[in-house]
Design a protein around this motif. Sequence first.
Motif, PDB file in Angstrom:
ATOM      1  N   ASP A  34       0.845  -1.197   0.000  1.00 24.64           N
ATOM      2  CA  ASP A  34       0.000   0.000   0.000  1.00 24.64           C
ATOM      3  C   ASP A  34       0.881   1.249   0.000  1.00 24.64           C
ATOM      4  O   ASP A  34       1.511   1.578   1.003  1.00 24.64           O
ATOM      5  N   ARG A  36      -0.476   4.274  -1.335  1.00 21.28           N
ATOM      6  CA  ARG A  36      -1.373   5.382  -1.697  1.00 21.28           C
ATOM      7  C   ARG A  36      -1.169   6.615  -0.818  1.00 21.28           C
ATOM      8  O   ARG A  36      -1.468   7.733  -1.229  1.00 21.28           O
ATOM      9  N   PHE A  82       1.160   2.713  -7.425  1.00 20.11           N
ATOM     10  CA  PHE A  82      -0.165   3.281  -7.187  1.00 20.11           C
ATOM     11  C   PHE A  82      -0.577   4.066  -8.421  1.00 20.11           C
ATOM     12  O   PHE A  82       0.242   4.733  -9.051  1.00 20.11           O
ATOM     13  N   GLU A  83      -1.875   3.961  -8.787  1.00 17.83           N
ATOM     14  CA  GLU A  83      -2.334   4.644  -9.991  1.00 17.83           C
ATOM     15  C   GLU A  83      -3.826   4.917  -9.894  1.00 17.83           C
ATOM     16  O   GLU A  83      -4.604   4.060  -9.446  1.00 17.83           O
ATOM     17  N   THR A  84      -4.235   6.123 -10.258  1.00 19.11           N
ATOM     18  CA  THR A  84      -5.646   6.474 -10.343  1.00 19.11           C
ATOM     19  C   THR A  84      -5.876   7.257 -11.623  1.00 19.11           C
ATOM     20  O   THR A  84      -4.997   7.995 -12.080  1.00 19.11           O
ATOM     21  N   GLN A  92       0.133   8.672 -10.913  1.00 17.13           N
ATOM     22  CA  GLN A  92       0.877   7.417 -10.992  1.00 17.13           C
ATOM     23  C   GLN A  92       2.159   7.520 -10.172  1.00 17.13           C
ATOM     24  O   GLN A  92       2.897   8.499 -10.278  1.00 17.13           O
ATOM     25  N   THR A 279      -8.847   0.527   0.182  1.00 13.43           N
ATOM     26  CA  THR A 279      -7.819  -0.374   0.689  1.00 13.43           C
ATOM     27  C   THR A 279      -8.332  -1.792   0.555  1.00 13.43           C
ATOM     28  O   THR A 279      -9.540  -2.038   0.515  1.00 13.43           O
TER      29      THR A 279
END
Length: 295
Positions: A34, A36, A82-84, A92, A279
């Motif tokens: 994790d 983020r 992490f990517e959104t 990213q 999560t």
Amino acid sequence: MRNFATYFKDFEHAKFDKNHLAKSICWYPSAGDDFRHIAYLEKANLKSGYTSTSHIYILTDYYLPTKDKNGIDLFKSGTVLFETNTATDSTQLKILSTTELTLKKFNVWPFFSKGQFERGLFYGNGDHYSNKVFFLLTELSIFQNGRTIKVLIPCFYFTHENCNFLVDFLLHNQLCVDTLVHIQDGGGTMGGSYLNMDFIYQFQKLLKIKQVITDKSTNTKVFHYDARALMMDYLDYSNHFNQARKGHLLQGLQDHTWIDNPLLNWEEEKIAKSYYGETLYNRTERCYYLWKKRI
């Protein structure tokens, strides 16, 4: 605080200017895969015009599979951590390079100490990553308002047990943790031990913790006070095979006043999941929380 790179024998091989390492530490115990929180904190800092101090990101977890739940090697160059992607924003975080580092000194190595796992503090035997330190030079790319912003983010991943890392690295070297990330005690496994991570809050004054990112409100967080006996058992036992720990550190911790209510003088604000992200372990919570220490 001394420059963080001074704690490693071979940081010069990390291809990162140690003079650019920030002095503000963000620690995420039992982080797993994790990452983020890095995007969340850096985007908040960017929004404020970088008026806040940048962080050195430290993650700890003593058990990491070769590949994560999506089959991705966490320590491989090029790995996207992490990517959104939304209609107005894309973020990213990826690894540019990974370097395994050797600590100059570390007082206790629980995975190599016979009998330690029989004391009821830890379970399991670790894995091929345990007791290593990796420097991850990552790049955060943020696309907002028609432009892309890229920021280099230094991360240190210690594959050590949380209590071991707290006592024998952070407290021993008198390091401060500005930001603590505490999400679900490592997915409900209590971070690879039988010791709930409540023990960290007992040393909030020594660590000088200013804020906490967590999935629990101060109104619902429950503390497990039996953690004190287990932690002191760890301190006493680990001292048997390292006499150097008999100095001010162990004595100071034994004399430390146990806090009956660790949540005094904290205020909180909600973090929307749409901003922080889901999560794996706690999908029932409607939001996350940012605790801030009252001045």
